[in-house]
Write a protein that holds these residues in place. Structure first.
Motif, PDB file in Angstrom:
ATOM      1  N   GLY A 282       0.825  -1.204   0.000  1.00 43.38           N
ATOM      2  CA  GLY A 282       0.000   0.000   0.000  1.00 43.38           C
ATOM      3  C   GLY A 282       0.858   1.252   0.000  1.00 43.38           C
ATOM      4  O   GLY A 282       0.569   2.221  -0.718  1.00 43.38           O
ATOM      5  N   PHE A 283       1.936   1.249   0.796  1.00 39.86           N
ATOM      6  CA  PHE A 283       2.852   2.389   0.812  1.00 39.86           C
ATOM      7  C   PHE A 283       3.555   2.541  -0.541  1.00 39.86           C
ATOM      8  O   PHE A 283       3.763   3.656  -1.026  1.00 39.86           O
ATOM      9  N   ALA A 284       3.943   1.421  -1.145  1.00 37.79           N
ATOM     10  CA  ALA A 284       4.591   1.476  -2.455  1.00 37.79           C
ATOM     11  C   ALA A 284       3.659   2.063  -3.508  1.00 37.79           C
ATOM     12  O   ALA A 284       4.087   2.828  -4.384  1.00 37.79           O
ATOM     13  N   ALA A 285       2.367   1.728  -3.428  1.00 35.61           N
ATOM     14  CA  ALA A 285       1.393   2.289  -4.372  1.00 35.61           C
ATOM     15  C   ALA A 285       1.322   3.802  -4.234  1.00 35.61           C
ATOM     16  O   ALA A 285       1.187   4.534  -5.225  1.00 35.61           O
ATOM     17  N   ALA A 286       1.436   4.299  -2.993  1.00 35.29           N
ATOM     18  CA  ALA A 286       1.453   5.742  -2.760  1.00 35.29           C
ATOM     19  C   ALA A 286       2.686   6.373  -3.413  1.00 35.29           C
ATOM     20  O   ALA A 286       2.621   7.481  -3.957  1.00 35.29           O
ATOM     21  N   GLY A 287       3.815   5.664  -3.380  1.00 38.04           N
ATOM     22  CA  GLY A 287       5.031   6.157  -4.028  1.00 38.04           C
ATOM     23  C   GLY A 287       4.896   6.235  -5.533  1.00 38.04           C
ATOM     24  O   GLY A 287       5.389   7.187  -6.166  1.00 38.04           O
ATOM     25  N   VAL A 288       4.236   5.255  -6.123  1.00 38.56           N
ATOM     26  CA  VAL A 288       4.012   5.272  -7.569  1.00 38.56           C
ATOM     27  C   VAL A 288       3.192   6.506  -7.956  1.00 38.56           C
ATOM     28  O   VAL A 288       3.473   7.178  -8.960  1.00 38.56           O
ATOM     29  N   GLY A 289       2.185   6.828  -7.155  1.00 45.39           N
ATOM     30  CA  GLY A 289       1.373   8.012  -7.430  1.00 45.39           C
ATOM     31  C   GLY A 289       2.205   9.279  -7.458  1.00 45.39           C
ATOM     32  O   GLY A 289       2.009  10.140  -8.323  1.00 45.39           O
ATOM     33  N   MET A 290       3.151   9.426  -6.533  1.00 43.05           N
ATOM     34  CA  MET A 290       3.989  10.617  -6.504  1.00 43.05           C
ATOM     35  C   MET A 290       4.899  10.689  -7.720  1.00 43.05           C
ATOM     36  O   MET A 290       5.147  11.776  -8.258  1.00 43.05           O
ATOM     37  N   ILE A 291       5.379   9.547  -8.191  1.00 47.51           N
ATOM     38  CA  ILE A 291       6.217   9.539  -9.396  1.00 47.51           C
ATOM     39  C   ILE A 291       5.423  10.028 -10.606  1.00 47.51           C
ATOM     40  O   ILE A 291       5.915  10.819 -11.417  1.00 47.51           O
ATOM     41  N   VAL A 292       4.181   9.573 -10.730  1.00 48.97           N
ATOM     42  CA  VAL A 292       3.324  10.042 -11.821  1.00 48.97           C
ATOM     43  C   VAL A 292       3.156  11.558 -11.738  1.00 48.97           C
ATOM     44  O   VAL A 292       3.218  12.271 -12.749  1.00 48.97           O
ATOM     45  N   GLY A 293       2.964  12.070 -10.526  1.00 47.99           N
ATOM     46  CA  GLY A 293       2.822  13.508 -10.340  1.00 47.99           C
ATOM     47  C   GLY A 293       4.064  14.274 -10.747  1.00 47.99           C
ATOM     48  O   GLY A 293       3.972  15.356 -11.338  1.00 47.99           O
ATOM     49  N   LEU A 294       5.242  13.743 -10.428  1.00 48.27           N
ATOM     50  CA  LEU A 294       6.492  14.398 -10.789  1.00 48.27           C
ATOM     51  C   LEU A 294       6.684  14.461 -12.298  1.00 48.27           C
ATOM     52  O   LEU A 294       7.125  15.480 -12.847  1.00 48.27           O
ATOM     53  N   ILE A 295       6.362  13.376 -12.980  1.00 48.80           N
ATOM     54  CA  ILE A 295       6.487  13.350 -14.444  1.00 48.80           C
ATOM     55  C   ILE A 295       5.571  14.400 -15.061  1.00 48.80           C
ATOM     56  O   ILE A 295       5.973  15.174 -15.944  1.00 48.80           O
ATOM     57  N   GLN A 296       4.345  14.452 -14.580  1.00 46.92           N
ATOM     58  CA  GLN A 296       3.379  15.432 -15.087  1.00 46.92           C
ATOM     59  C   GLN A 296       3.864  16.853 -14.840  1.00 46.92           C
ATOM     60  O   GLN A 296       3.735  17.733 -15.700  1.00 46.92           O
ATOM     61  N   TYR A 297       4.423  17.082 -13.648  1.00 41.67           N
ATOM     62  CA  TYR A 297       4.886  18.427 -13.281  1.00 41.67           C
ATOM     63  C   TYR A 297       6.005  18.891 -14.200  1.00 41.67           C
ATOM     64  O   TYR A 297       5.986  20.040 -14.692  1.00 41.67           O
ATOM     65  N   GLN A 298       6.951  18.023 -14.452  1.00 46.37           N
ATOM     66  CA  GLN A 298       8.072  18.405 -15.315  1.00 46.37           C
ATOM     67  C   GLN A 298       7.614  18.668 -16.750  1.00 46.37           C
ATOM     68  O   GLN A 298       8.089  19.603 -17.404  1.00 46.37           O
ATOM     69  N   LEU A 299       6.685  17.858 -17.234  1.00 43.31           N
ATOM     70  CA  LEU A 299       6.185  18.053 -18.593  1.00 43.31           C
ATOM     71  C   LEU A 299       5.401  19.361 -18.734  1.00 43.31           C
ATOM     72  O   LEU A 299       5.428  19.989 -19.794  1.00 43.31           O
ATOM     73  N   GLY A 300       4.701  19.773 -17.681  1.00 45.57           N
ATOM     74  CA  GLY A 300       3.874  20.978 -17.766  1.00 45.57           C
ATOM     75  C   GLY A 300       4.489  22.201 -17.131  1.00 45.57           C
ATOM     76  O   GLY A 300       3.850  23.262 -17.081  1.00 45.57           O
TER      77      GLY A 300
END
Length: 434
Positions: free
Chosen positions: A178-196
């Protein structure tokens, strides 16, 4: 407007979309882990937990959540002086992601280090992403409050989804996953942030001394600035009281859902952590009509101080509403999930009267040169609330639940009444800011 693009996101600067999704994924990460944390700390080792006493677990939970928001104070200061808000958001997101994956390691040391990393990352990201939102608008742009309402929707979409996803994984497969799934979510957010990130233009790009000098030509304190900061201090104090009650959601109310509530609907059972999504579901449903109401009221729109007093009254009323359920549970029966549903409905309306209003007011009342630091002060109120809330949760099991809920509820109602009595002089200190 500091954004260099003419494109729009629901009629707002397109940079708002970048910040909307960044905060959505950061909150997915935070609330996904929070929904599991106290359950993980209390669960026996045979179930994948740490097996801590509920008093110790509640204190540890409160220390973590308060530290995450307390870190916003140095996080905002560092952005003002050295990084700029844009870089601070990036660095914070990286720390959060790493911390969530460290939590997935099945060792006690990993739990401590992982929580520390997530707290530090949250302190960098949380105040500065909100500060950038305010900088997308000119000082007199009337869209700012609406922009924060849209931004707040992003927060709660992430907070709604994460307990369902991370909570299910954590409670049915493994807390660590469950904690690892939370980490995956933050990685997706970082990718989106850098692209935008290019859509943000100059908003939050440079440290504050450079921006403040360009905007004002100096750094002298004025009487109006001092009065506004005093008013902001009152709002911060009221916010701390609100969050100390509201943040029982992840601790006392989470345990009440697990131990005393019949966790089923329409004949189907569900994990107790799913209650953590109710607040966000209600918020997404209620934010648009409430925003419409404030706009419809026009000149009669209540001041931020009055909205804060309403928030305190509602969060207190939520606890008073479940006192009868607590009495039923004291007799050994599991209570209907509707009791907590009503509580979360009242708490959500209260949150809508306080949180987006407070974010917007902070960006208006704080001088530009200390914008990030003052946003950190705003989140300091959340930190204090989380710490106090954790201390209150330590009373779970040692104090009769009806007495606990009644005491907490009366504190909220009394605080709301007192704030309402002083609304006019505090509003005058704000110098016309609404």
């Amino acid at each position: 407007m500091t954004s260099t693009t003419e494109r729009r996101f629901f009629g707002h600067p397109v940079g708002l979309s970048t910040l909307f999704f960044t905060e959505m994924w950061e909150r997915f990460s935070y609330y996904g882990m929070r929904a599991l944390l106290i359950l993980f700390l209390r669960a026996p080792a045979s179930s994948g937990g740490l097996g801590l006493d509920v008093t110790v677990a509640g204190t540890m939970y409160g220390l973590y959540t308060s530290s995450a928001y307390l870190a916003a104070l140095p996080g905002g200061w560092l952005a003002d002086r050295f990084f700029g808000q844009q870089n601070a958001v990036l660095y914070g997101g990286i720390l959060i992601a790493i911390g969530q994956f460290v939590l997935a390691v099945p060792e006690m040391w990993a739990t401590v280090i992982g929580l520390a990393m997530v707290a530090a990352g949250t302190g960098l990201l949380k105040p500065n992403v909100s500060t950038i939102v305010g900088q997308l608008y000119d000082e007199k742009d009337r869209r700012r409050d609406a922009g924060f309402s849209i931004f707040y929707m992003g927060i709660n979409i992430g907070a709604m989804i994460s307990p369902i996803v991370c909570g299910w994984i954590g409670q049915t497969i493994s807390y660590r996953y469950g904690f690892a799934a939370a980490g995956v979510g933050m990685i997706v957010g970082l990718i989106q942030y850098q692209l935008g990130r290019k859509n943000l233009g100059t908003a939050g790009r440079d440290p504050a001394p450079r921006r403040a000098k360009a905007a004002t030509g100096g750094a002298e304190w004025t009487g109006e600035e001092i009065r506004r900061l005093i008013a902001l201090g009152v709002l911060v104090a009221a916010s701390a009281i609100f969050w100390s009650l509201f943040e029982q959601a992840g601790s006392t109310l989470n345990l009440f859902a697990e131990d005393k509530t019949r966790n089923e609907a329409f004949g189907l059972a569900f994990p107790s952590s799913w209650f953590q999504s109710l607040n966000s579901i209600f918020l997404i449903l209620l934010a648009p009509p409430l925003a419409w109401l404030w706009l419809k009221l026009g000149e009669r729109d209540p001041s931020p101080v009055i909205k804060f007093s309403l928030a305190l009254l509602l969060v207190g009323a939520g606890f008073l509403a479940v006192v009868p359920a607590a009495r039923i549970a004291e007799g050994g029966a599991l209570v209907s999930p509707m009791w907590l549903t009503v509580l979360y409905l009242l708490h959500t309306i209260g949150e809508l009267c306080l949180s987006p209003v407070g974010l917007s007011a902070t960006t208006k009342l704080a001088p530009l040169r200390i914008a990030g630091f003052m946003m950190g002060v705003w989140f300091l109120s959340v930190s204090i609330g989380n710490f106090v809330g954790g201390q209150v949760s330590a009373l779970y099991g040692s104090m009769a639940l009806p007495d606990l809920f009644q005491t907490v509820g009366l504190v909220g109602v009394a605080s709301g009444v007192v704030l309402a009595l002083f609304a006019r002089p505090i509003t005058r200190l704000m110098g016309g800011v609404r």
